[in-house]
Design an enzyme around this catalytic site. Structure first.
Site, mmCIF file in Angstrom:
data_model
loop_
_atom_site.group_PDB
_atom_site.id
_atom_site.type_symbol
_atom_site.label_atom_id
_atom_site.label_comp_id
_atom_site.label_asym_id
_atom_site.label_seq_id
_atom_site.Cartn_x
_atom_site.Cartn_y
_atom_site.Cartn_z
ATOM 1 N N ASP A 114 -6.302 -4.342 1.088
ATOM 2 C CA ASP A 114 -7.177 -4.355 2.266
ATOM 3 C C ASP A 114 -7.861 -5.721 2.428
ATOM 4 O OD1 ASP A 114 -6.757 -1.581 2.821
ATOM 5 O OD2 ASP A 114 -8.249 -1.046 1.324
ATOM 6 N N THR A 151 -5.566 2.242 9.289
ATOM 7 C CA THR A 151 -4.647 3.288 9.768
ATOM 8 C C THR A 151 -5.378 4.355 10.576
ATOM 9 O OG1 THR A 151 -3.181 2.909 7.904
ATOM 10 C CG2 THR A 151 -2.944 5.002 9.008
ATOM 11 N N GLU A 154 0.813 -1.216 0.000
ATOM 12 C CA GLU A 154 0.000 0.000 0.000
ATOM 13 C C GLU A 154 0.847 1.267 0.000
ATOM 14 O OE1 GLU A 154 -2.946 0.554 3.109
ATOM 15 O OE2 GLU A 154 -3.573 2.407 2.142
ATOM 16 N N ASP A 189 -0.618 -4.946 3.078
ATOM 17 C CA ASP A 189 -1.111 -3.735 3.735
ATOM 18 C C ASP A 189 -0.435 -3.686 5.102
ATOM 19 O OD1 ASP A 189 -2.343 -1.594 4.827
ATOM 20 O OD2 ASP A 189 -4.368 -2.160 4.214
ATOM 21 N N ILE A 209 -0.533 -1.564 7.558
ATOM 22 C CA ILE A 209 -1.528 -1.308 8.613
ATOM 23 C C ILE A 209 -2.876 -1.137 7.925
ATOM 24 C CG2 ILE A 209 -2.289 0.180 10.501
ATOM 25 C CD1 ILE A 209 0.584 0.933 11.047
ATOM 26 N N ASP A 210 -3.744 -2.112 8.095
ATOM 27 C CA ASP A 210 -5.099 -1.979 7.556
ATOM 28 C C ASP A 210 -5.963 -1.446 8.687
ATOM 29 O OD1 ASP A 210 -7.202 -2.268 5.618
ATOM 30 O OD2 ASP A 210 -7.970 -3.833 6.940
HETATM 31 C C1 IPD Z 1 -8.931 1.025 5.188
HETATM 32 C C2 IPD Z 1 -9.717 -0.092 5.819
HETATM 33 C C3 IPD Z 1 -11.172 0.275 5.998
HETATM 34 C C4 IPD Z 1 -11.812 0.742 4.723
HETATM 35 C C5 IPD Z 1 -11.004 1.895 4.133
HETATM 36 C C6 IPD Z 1 -9.567 1.472 3.906
HETATM 37 P P1 IPD Z 1 -6.307 1.453 5.259
HETATM 38 O O1 IPD Z 1 -7.623 0.604 4.908
HETATM 39 O O2 IPD Z 1 -9.631 -1.289 5.072
HETATM 40 O O3 IPD Z 1 -11.900 -0.819 6.484
HETATM 41 O O4 IPD Z 1 -13.133 1.118 4.976
HETATM 42 O O5 IPD Z 1 -11.545 2.299 2.910
HETATM 43 O O6 IPD Z 1 -8.848 2.568 3.378
HETATM 44 O O7 IPD Z 1 -6.320 2.670 4.364
HETATM 45 O O8 IPD Z 1 -6.382 1.813 6.678
HETATM 46 O O9 IPD Z 1 -5.220 0.513 4.933
HETATM 47 CA CA CA Z 2 -3.029 0.588 5.187
#
Ligand code: IPD
Ligand code: CA
Length: 252
Positions: free
Chosen positions: A204, A83, A62, A78, A80-81
């Site tokens: 994600d 963030t 990412e 990813d 940190i999913d």
């Molecule tokens: C997020 C998460 C979240 C989703 C967001 C994503 P990130 O990932 O997966 O559940 O609703 O659209 O952006 O950006 O924190 O890796």
């Molecule tokens: Ca992320």
């Protein structure tokens, strides 16, 4: 390869945990999601571990990690999913690492370093939570908890708003938890019954999707057609409540 993925997720997780509940500078990316130096350091560590073992494999991460390759294998990372949860001190986030072969996930690892919760799966070998085999729940819609993830696009946010109105007629309760990777794993473990994904990125959902499928779950596109890995709009469930979720989508 699974061992390497788990090691990378745990090492990356250690870094994320160190930064959790510290004041980190938030930077907004072009897609209006947030990045911090923790995301970048975790991704760098994961890539270092994977490249050390499989230098010939492709990588897409990412935060910009990218290695082009002729190999059939590509790691989808990813760091940190979730963030936004992470930077706000909400412990619902995960390190998510998938390995795809010919663009189909064959390994998935999702690790929450705050709760030390590890989910993993390998194609054809089942799904595991902290080394315990897991499967989706047998609850029907009247008892179901369903969560949703969406992209930053207005149309996806509008759909989420509609779903919050419509879904409670079909299922017991709805959530928006903020980490698609973990939300897929919660369905896999039988804690929740469904997850609706609207346009989040491949990294994600890559790892969570194979964990869910290996736990006996079902994924289709929003109309009920077979799901393909590149499809960013999908319904994931324990199978039992799938018709209910498809009906809810039809009402929109
Ligand atoms: C997020 C998460 C979240 C989703 C967001 C994503 P990130 O990932 O997966 O559940 O609703 O659209 O952006 O950006 O924190 O890796
Ligand atoms: Ca992320």
């Amino acid at each position: 390869m699974l061992k390497t993925a788990i090691k990378a997720a745990k090492e990356g997780g250690k870094i994320a945990k160190r930064y959790f509940e510290t004041s980190l500078e938030k930077r907004e990316k072009s897609d209006s999601t947030i990045v911090t130096k923790a995301d970048e350091e975790v991704e760098a560590k994961i890539i270092e571990i994977i490249k050390g073992k499989f230098p010939e494999h492709g990588i897409v991460g990412e935060e910009g990690g990218f290695s082009e390759s002729d190999s059939a294998y590509q790691w989808v990372i990813d760091p940190i999913d979730g963030t936004l949860n992470f930077v706000n001190g909400i412990p619902i986030f995960s390190v998510s690492i998938a390995l795809a072969k010919n663009n189909e996930p064959v390994i998935g690892v999702v690790f929450n370093p705050i709760t030390s919760t590890l989910f993993y799966a390998e194609k054809g070998k089942g799904a595991f939570w902290n080394d315990q085999k897991i499967s989706v729940s047998d609850q029907n819609a009247t008892r179901a908890m369903v969560s949703m993830g969406s992209s930053q696009e207005i149309k996806d946010k509008d759909t989420i708003r509609e779903l919050f109105k419509i879904l409670p007629k079909h299922v017991k309760t709805v959530r928006h938890l903020g980490s698609a990777a973990l939300e897929l794993c919660y369905v896999a473990r039988g804690g929740t019954e469904g997850f609706i994904n609207l346009g989040t990125k491949k990294w994600d959902y890559a790892a969570g999707s194979i964990i869910l499928l290996e736990a006996g779950g079902k994924i289709t596109d929003l109309k009920g057609n077979p799901w393909e890995f590149d499809e960013k709009y999908f319904i994931a469930s324990n199978g039992i409540i799938h018709p209910e979720l498809l009906s809810a989508m039809k009402e929109i």
